[in-house]
Design a protein around this motif. Structure first.
Motif, short mmCIF file in Angstrom:
data_model
loop_
_atom_site.label_atom_id
_atom_site.label_comp_id
_atom_site.label_asym_id
_atom_site.label_seq_id
_atom_site.Cartn_x
_atom_site.Cartn_y
_atom_site.Cartn_z
N ALA A 227 -62.46 -71.48 -69.40
CA ALA A 227 -61.09 -71.19 -68.96
C ALA A 227 -60.26 -72.47 -68.92
CB ALA A 227 -61.12 -70.55 -67.58
N ARG A 239 -59.36 -68.57 -64.00
CA ARG A 239 -60.49 -67.65 -64.16
C ARG A 239 -60.42 -66.60 -63.06
NH1 ARG A 239 -66.74 -69.52 -62.84
NH2 ARG A 239 -67.62 -67.42 -62.75
N ASN A 251 -65.64 -60.74 -65.75
CA ASN A 251 -65.27 -62.14 -65.66
C ASN A 251 -64.20 -62.41 -66.71
OD1 ASN A 251 -65.37 -64.85 -64.92
ND2 ASN A 251 -67.06 -65.32 -66.29
N TYR A 253 -60.91 -65.07 -68.36
CA TYR A 253 -60.35 -66.42 -68.48
C TYR A 253 -58.98 -66.38 -69.14
CZ TYR A 253 -65.39 -67.77 -68.50
OH TYR A 253 -66.72 -67.92 -68.23
#
Length: 329
Positions: A227, A239, A251, A253
């Motif tokens: 990220a 992030r 997850n 970024y």
């Protein structure tokens, strides 16, 4: 020696139908949003360099070592670089891709982990991190029907549930917080490993409090992975992570585009891996070549599909939602 019942699937037929329905709803959502479904290799000469993610290697006769992908990230970003430039036939504002695939990690096998699992990963060129979080919120609501997410910064979460600022707390203060919470740290955790102590506090003190649907964002710069880092004070990684009822599902970024910064991170990550007693991973890759050619700014997100099915089905383990988990594959 296989047991007689090991030929049987561990997921029920209604759960397998639910998996299929969720696949269809995901594809319908991305089609509505203008995304193109892509299909990239599972075996590659490259692999993500991450401190805590260990890839599985395969020796291919005549080609040497290849890596089973821990994520389709590298190849998908190479597509962004190839089709996101000014001379591309695709308008950069319309360049959005997603993939549903199996990925592989040499990790523990247990209630929430399987070495082979299904990932949904997507990238949209030109998105801001805030837009990426809103998109993830809408997708989650479409799939789980739990309403919009609650958002909280990493620092706010730690201040609320741990009682310290994670960006400036010393390693000694983090260790004291672990002891105060009654957490037994692993013997392998070094005293100077701030991120290791932060991860311990996140797992035991913060995640259980994230009941409902939450996005935690603005992680410490030391946990940026791939990220971008937004200058401070304090500098933070752009992030974000999705948690549902305390379980991590995704997850995301605001993606790093600087190849020299990636080289430096790969070098530092391999140093940490070696300090942890792990083997270093290849630091040069075709992704770096693509970034040097020009990777357009984008937001990318990886979502663990099997854990999503667990939440949707009210299941307690991955074995309840997989037809054949690792011990029966």
């Amino acid at each position: 020696m296989p047991r007689p019942q090991d030929y049987l699937p561990t997921a029920s037929w209604p759960v397998l139908r639910l998996r299929a329905e969720l696949f269809a709803r995901i594809r319908a959502f991305f089609t509505e949003e203008g995304f193109l479904e892509v299909d990239t290799p599972l075996l590659s000469a490259d692999t993500v360099v991450d401190r805590h993610i260990d890839p599985l290697a395969v020796e291919v006769p005549g080609w040497g070592r290849r890596w089973l992908q821990t994520s389709p990230e590298f190849c998908m970003k190479r597509l962004l670089a190839a089709f996101g430039g000014p001379s591309s036939p695709v308008s950069s504002g319309q360049l959005a891709i997603y993939q549903i695939c199996h990925v592989f990690r040499a990790e523990e096998f247990g209630p929430l982990h399987n070495p082979e699992f299904t990932m949904v990963e997507w990238y949209r060129v030109g998105q801001s991190m805030e837009e990426g979080m809103d998109f993830l919120s809408r997708l989650t609501d479409r799939l789980l029907g739990r309403g919009p997410v609650q958002k909280i910064t990493y620092a706010e979460a730690f201040q609320r549930w741990v009682g310290l600022n994670p960006h400036n707390a010393s390693a000694a203060e983090l260790q004291a917080a672990v002891r105060a919470a009654g957490i037994c740290p692993p013997e392998s955790l070094r005293l100077d490993d701030r991120d290791g102590w932060l991860d311990l506090l996140l797992s035991f003190c913060v995640q259980p409090k994230l009941q409902g649907v939450w996005i935690v964002y603005d992680y410490p710069a030391s946990q940026a992975a791939l990220a971008r880092i937004r200058p401070g004070p304090p500098p933070v990684a752009e992030r974000f992570e999705l948690f549902v009822d305390g379980l991590e599902l995704a997850n995301g970024y605001h993606e790093l585009c600087d190849p020299e910064e990636l080289r430096q991170r790969n070098r530092r990550t391999n140093q940490l891996r070696q300090a942890d007693g792990k083997s270093p991973l290849p630091e040069e890759s075709r992704l770096l070549a693509a970034m040097e050619a020009g990777l357009p700014p984008s937001v990318g997100v990886a979502l663990g599909f099997d854990r999503l099915v667990m939440i949707a089905a009210g299941a307690k383990t991955l074995a309840d939602v997989l037809p054949f988990p690792f011990d029966r594959a």
